[in-house]
Motif scaffolding. Structure first.
Motif, PDB file in Angstrom:
ATOM      1  N   ARG A   1      28.797  24.069  44.229  1.00 37.87           N
ATOM      2  CA  ARG A   1      27.960  25.248  44.521  1.00 37.87           C
ATOM      3  C   ARG A   1      28.338  26.397  43.595  1.00 37.87           C
ATOM      4  NH1 ARG A   1      24.716  26.591  48.724  1.00 37.87           N
ATOM      5  NH2 ARG A   1      25.521  24.883  50.026  1.00 37.87           N
ATOM      6  N   SER A   2      29.633  26.562  43.390  1.00 32.81           N
ATOM      7  CA  SER A   2      30.080  27.629  42.492  1.00 32.81           C
ATOM      8  C   SER A   2      29.520  27.433  41.085  1.00 32.81           C
ATOM      9  CB  SER A   2      31.612  27.658  42.441  1.00 32.81           C
ATOM     10  OG  SER A   2      32.154  28.012  43.695  1.00 32.81           O
ATOM     11  N   ARG A   3      29.557  26.203  40.610  1.00 40.77           N
ATOM     12  CA  ARG A   3      29.033  25.938  39.279  1.00 40.77           C
ATOM     13  C   ARG A   3      27.510  26.087  39.228  1.00 40.77           C
ATOM     14  NH1 ARG A   3      33.651  22.822  39.687  1.00 40.77           N
ATOM     15  NH2 ARG A   3      35.033  22.921  37.855  1.00 40.77           N
ATOM     16  N   ALA A   4      26.857  25.793  40.347  1.00 37.03           N
ATOM     17  CA  ALA A   4      25.390  25.863  40.386  1.00 37.03           C
ATOM     18  C   ALA A   4      24.871  27.288  40.201  1.00 37.03           C
ATOM     19  CB  ALA A   4      24.865  25.285  41.703  1.00 37.03           C
ATOM     20  N   ILE A   5      25.694  28.298  40.516  1.00 36.29           N
ATOM     21  CA  ILE A   5      25.246  29.683  40.333  1.00 36.29           C
ATOM     22  C   ILE A   5      25.634  30.222  38.955  1.00 36.29           C
ATOM     23  CG2 ILE A   5      25.243  30.199  42.806  1.00 36.29           C
ATOM     24  CD1 ILE A   5      27.913  31.736  42.300  1.00 36.29           C
TER      25      ILE A   5
ATOM     26  N   TYR B   1      29.486  35.635  52.008  1.00 32.40           N
ATOM     27  CA  TYR B   1      29.804  34.695  50.934  1.00 32.40           C
ATOM     28  C   TYR B   1      31.324  34.527  50.941  1.00 32.40           C
ATOM     29  CZ  TYR B   1      25.219  36.476  49.656  1.00 32.40           C
ATOM     30  OH  TYR B   1      23.898  36.886  49.688  1.00 32.40           O
ATOM     31  N   ILE B   2      31.789  33.299  51.081  1.00 35.38           N
ATOM     32  CA  ILE B   2      33.225  33.044  51.181  1.00 35.38           C
ATOM     33  C   ILE B   2      33.704  32.305  49.940  1.00 35.38           C
ATOM     34  CG2 ILE B   2      35.052  31.939  52.506  1.00 35.38           C
ATOM     35  CD1 ILE B   2      33.373  32.266  54.994  1.00 35.38           C
ATOM     36  N   ILE B   3      34.622  32.927  49.214  1.00 35.32           N
ATOM     37  CA  ILE B   3      35.245  32.291  48.054  1.00 35.32           C
ATOM     38  C   ILE B   3      36.567  31.681  48.495  1.00 35.32           C
ATOM     39  CG2 ILE B   3      36.349  32.722  45.830  1.00 35.32           C
ATOM     40  CD1 ILE B   3      34.168  34.706  45.190  1.00 35.32           C
ATOM     41  N   LEU B   4      36.779  30.428  48.115  1.00 38.26           N
ATOM     42  CA  LEU B   4      37.988  29.707  48.511  1.00 38.26           C
ATOM     43  C   LEU B   4      38.781  29.307  47.266  1.00 38.26           C
ATOM     44  CD1 LEU B   4      35.361  28.614  50.403  1.00 38.26           C
ATOM     45  CD2 LEU B   4      37.284  27.708  51.712  1.00 38.26           C
ATOM     46  N   PRO B   5      39.698  30.163  46.814  1.00 39.11           N
ATOM     47  CA  PRO B   5      40.542  29.797  45.680  1.00 39.11           C
ATOM     48  C   PRO B   5      41.468  28.644  46.055  1.00 39.11           C
ATOM     49  CG  PRO B   5      40.593  32.164  46.098  1.00 39.11           C
ATOM     50  CD  PRO B   5      39.969  31.523  47.282  1.00 39.11           C
TER      51      PRO B   5
ATOM     52  N   ALA C   1      38.747  35.155  39.103  1.00 38.75           N
ATOM     53  CA  ALA C   1      38.190  36.510  39.065  1.00 38.75           C
ATOM     54  C   ALA C   1      36.754  36.473  38.565  1.00 38.75           C
ATOM     55  CB  ALA C   1      39.047  37.412  38.185  1.00 38.75           C
ATOM     56  N   ASP C   2      36.489  35.627  37.588  1.00 32.76           N
ATOM     57  CA  ASP C   2      35.131  35.484  37.073  1.00 32.76           C
ATOM     58  C   ASP C   2      34.173  34.989  38.158  1.00 32.76           C
ATOM     59  OD1 ASP C   2      35.790  36.335  34.550  1.00 32.76           O
ATOM     60  OD2 ASP C   2      35.954  34.316  33.692  1.00 32.76           O
ATOM     61  N   LEU C   3      34.651  34.115  39.052  1.00 37.62           N
ATOM     62  CA  LEU C   3      33.784  33.594  40.104  1.00 37.62           C
ATOM     63  C   LEU C   3      33.264  34.714  40.996  1.00 37.62           C
ATOM     64  CD1 LEU C   3      32.410  31.367  41.696  1.00 37.62           C
ATOM     65  CD2 LEU C   3      34.607  30.907  42.849  1.00 37.62           C
ATOM     66  N   TYR C   4      34.110  35.673  41.319  1.00 37.12           N
ATOM     67  CA  TYR C   4      33.661  36.807  42.142  1.00 37.12           C
ATOM     68  C   TYR C   4      32.516  37.551  41.446  1.00 37.12           C
ATOM     69  CZ  TYR C   4      37.707  36.420  45.262  1.00 37.12           C
ATOM     70  OH  TYR C   4      38.628  35.970  46.179  1.00 37.12           O
ATOM     71  N   ILE C   5      32.661  37.751  40.160  1.00 42.46           N
ATOM     72  CA  ILE C   5      31.651  38.518  39.429  1.00 42.46           C
ATOM     73  C   ILE C   5      30.384  37.701  39.225  1.00 42.46           C
ATOM     74  CG2 ILE C   5      31.170  39.820  37.336  1.00 42.46           C
ATOM     75  CD1 ILE C   5      33.312  41.020  39.283  1.00 42.46           C
ATOM     76  N   VAL C   6      30.523  36.429  38.903  1.00 40.16           N
ATOM     77  CA  VAL C   6      29.343  35.560  38.758  1.00 40.16           C
ATOM     78  C   VAL C   6      28.571  35.511  40.070  1.00 40.16           C
ATOM     79  CG1 VAL C   6      28.591  33.165  38.440  1.00 40.16           C
ATOM     80  CG2 VAL C   6      30.279  34.152  36.884  1.00 40.16           C
ATOM     81  N   LEU C   7      29.286  35.386  41.175  1.00 43.15           N
ATOM     82  CA  LEU C   7      28.631  35.365  42.483  1.00 43.15           C
ATOM     83  C   LEU C   7      27.938  36.694  42.759  1.00 43.15           C
ATOM     84  CD1 LEU C   7      28.045  34.116  45.249  1.00 43.15           C
ATOM     85  CD2 LEU C   7      30.347  34.830  45.979  1.00 43.15           C
TER      86      LEU C   7
ATOM     87  N   HIS D   1      24.217  31.692  51.481  1.00 45.65           N
ATOM     88  CA  HIS D   1      25.091  32.581  52.240  1.00 45.65           C
ATOM     89  C   HIS D   1      25.271  31.996  53.641  1.00 45.65           C
ATOM     90  CE1 HIS D   1      21.697  34.352  54.587  1.00 45.65           C
ATOM     91  NE2 HIS D   1      21.015  34.114  53.476  1.00 45.65           N
ATOM     92  N   GLY D   2      26.177  32.597  54.419  1.00 45.65           N
ATOM     93  CA  GLY D   2      26.428  32.076  55.760  1.00 45.65           C
ATOM     94  C   GLY D   2      26.980  30.656  55.713  1.00 45.65           C
ATOM     95  N   ARG D   3      26.370  29.756  56.479  1.00 41.81           N
ATOM     96  CA  ARG D   3      26.811  28.353  56.487  1.00 41.81           C
ATOM     97  C   ARG D   3      26.703  27.722  55.106  1.00 41.81           C
ATOM     98  NH1 ARG D   3      24.122  24.584  58.966  1.00 41.81           N
ATOM     99  NH2 ARG D   3      25.851  23.332  59.762  1.00 41.81           N
ATOM    100  N   GLU D   4      25.797  28.227  54.290  1.00 41.66           N
ATOM    101  CA  GLU D   4      25.623  27.710  52.932  1.00 41.66           C
ATOM    102  C   GLU D   4      26.283  28.619  51.897  1.00 41.66           C
ATOM    103  OE1 GLU D   4      21.458  27.163  52.349  1.00 41.66           O
ATOM    104  OE2 GLU D   4      21.303  25.579  53.856  1.00 41.66           O
ATOM    105  N   GLY D   5      27.235  29.399  52.347  1.00 39.46           N
ATOM    106  CA  GLY D   5      27.846  30.390  51.470  1.00 39.46           C
ATOM    107  C   GLY D   5      29.320  30.179  51.203  1.00 39.46           C
ATOM    108  N   TYR D   6      29.757  28.928  51.141  1.00 37.47           N
ATOM    109  CA  TYR D   6      31.135  28.614  50.768  1.00 37.47           C
ATOM    110  C   TYR D   6      31.184  28.273  49.277  1.00 37.47           C
ATOM    111  CZ  TYR D   6      32.419  28.238  55.727  1.00 37.47           C
ATOM    112  OH  TYR D   6      32.659  28.496  57.058  1.00 37.47           O
ATOM    113  N   TYR D   7      32.130  28.904  48.563  1.00 33.51           N
ATOM    114  CA  TYR D   7      32.241  28.714  47.117  1.00 33.51           C
ATOM    115  C   TYR D   7      33.693  28.386  46.765  1.00 33.51           C
ATOM    116  CZ  TYR D   7      27.610  30.756  47.073  1.00 33.51           C
ATOM    117  OH  TYR D   7      26.262  30.986  47.292  1.00 33.51           O
ATOM    118  N   PHE D   8      33.933  27.108  46.449  1.00 40.18           N
ATOM    119  CA  PHE D   8      35.280  26.698  46.064  1.00 40.18           C
ATOM    120  C   PHE D   8      35.615  27.217  44.672  1.00 40.18           C
ATOM    121  CE2 PHE D   8      34.711  22.789  48.930  1.00 40.18           C
ATOM    122  CZ  PHE D   8      35.422  23.375  49.966  1.00 40.18           C
ATOM    123  N   GLY D   9      36.893  27.513  44.472  1.00 46.10           N
ATOM    124  CA  GLY D   9      37.399  27.877  43.153  1.00 46.10           C
ATOM    125  C   GLY D   9      38.357  26.805  42.661  1.00 46.10           C
TER     126      GLY D   9
END
Length: 348
Positions: free
Chosen positions: A315-319, A168-172, A228-234, A247-255
């Motif tokens: 995607r980030s908001r969807a979770i 899972y990749i978070i992109l701040p 920081a909240d995004l890491y915990i929500v994820l 996850h993987g190819r579908e595991g990019y989460y913009f911040g």
């Protein structure tokens, strides 16, 4: 170790993002079920970190055998250190593969990248219409292999494809706000971001707010609390319902929670300068090439604050991520950053 406890390895515990994520983990409702291991280069900070109930080890992301060993003992890795330390990330991947091969576990790897992967070469002169969506898998796959952060991101995704972990990749984006945590109070965590303070320090040196080109490109922004909240929500979403979390190819989460022109940052710096008696004109002036090299180290590094990077964190908001702070909050955060930079320099 009790089977009911989750072994977690977190990098970057003394840093701006990692320290805040560690604070969130320490105050998590399930904190008592976590066995958290962190690293620090400084033995003094290791001792301080241990006082917070975590296992702390002297080392850095460049200590590859150590990193591999610590990763091999973790079911969850929060990688919040250097997004471009390719060898360090490979050490984490080796450790997680070892865990998978020996224990049969499929570890969770939450890696920190950044929306710098989306940048262009605008030099502050052009506004881009290209907006990336973290739900658009094919669009994200089209990002050039030569993009900033990209070689590391692709290695992480490839490891997921091989099946020995879930990535899972978070992109701040432009992170703002002076961190206020117990770790900061204890002298452990760096409370400052990078992008905005760098422009402030360069502007202070010339006693006039500076901007790259015309400052018209767009960048997204996010507060340190929200990212920081995004890491915990994820993390919570993965634990609660992993099949519903990409996850993987579908595991990019913009911040991101809004976007700004670079000129907005520079103008806010200029206004703070006038209020603080540093200059008489709030209007930013363009950095010369010589100034970009002098204050940022290179033309490339200087022009980074003149690129476009546009995205939407769908995607980030969807979770379940619900960021609270807006671009207006970012602009309001700049004067305190200016005051902090002045204090760090020992006055005006």
């Amino acid at each position: 170790m009790s089977e009911s406890r989750t072994p977690i390895f977190l990098t970057g515990a003394t840093g701006y993002i990692g320290g805040f994520v560690l604070e969130r983990l320490l105050t998590h409702p399930n904190a008592k079920t976590f066995d958290i291991t962190v690293i620090s280069r400084q033995e003094e900070k290791v001792k301080k970190l241990e006082s917070f109930g975590v296992k702390a080890v002297v080392g850095s992301l460049d200590d590859y055998p150590l990193i591999e060993d610590l990763a091999s003992k973790a079911h969850v890795v929060f990688d919040c250190a250097d997004a471009d330390n390719f060898e360090g990330v490979k050490a984490i991947l080796r450790g997680l593969k070892k865990r998978h091969d020996t224990v049969g576990d499929v570890p969770i790897y939450i890696h920190t990248s950044g929306t710098g992967v989306l940048t262009d070469d605008a030099k502050g002169l052009v506004t881009s219409d290209l907006i990336y969506d973290d739900l658009n898998v094919e669009q994200l796959a089209s990002i050039p292999d030569t993009a900033f952060h990209r070689n590391v991101d692709l290695a992480v995704v490839d490891a997921d494809k091989q099946g020995y972990l879930k990535s899972y990749i978070i992109l701040p984006s432009t992170i703002y706000g002076i961190a206020k945590t117990r770790l900061v109070e204890a002298g452990i965590q760096n409370p400052y971001s990078i992008q905005i303070p760098a422009i402030i320090k360069a502007s202070l040196a010339r006693k006039q707010a500076g901007v790259v080109g015309k400052g018209v490109p767009f960048w997204p922004d996010v507060s340190i609390e929200d990212i920081a909240d995004l890491y915990i929500v994820l993390f919570d979403a993965i634990v609660t319902n992993p099949d519903k979390v990409g996850h993987g190819r579908e595991g990019y989460y913009f911040g991101e929670n809004g976007e700004h022109h670079w000129s907005q940052i520079s103008r806010a710096i200029g206004e703070a300068f006038v209020q603080l008696g540093i200059s008489t004109d709030p209007e930013p002036t363009p950095f010369t090439d010589e100034e970009l090299i002098k204050y940022f180290g290179s033309l490339w590094a200087g022009n980074y604050s003149g690129t476009n990077s546009r995205c939407r964190a769908n995607r980030s908001r969807a979770i379940g991520w619900k960021p609270k702070h807006t671009t207006q909050d970012m602009v309001a955060s700049i004067k305190p950053e200016v005051e902090a930079a002045i204090k760090q320099q020992g006055g005006k």
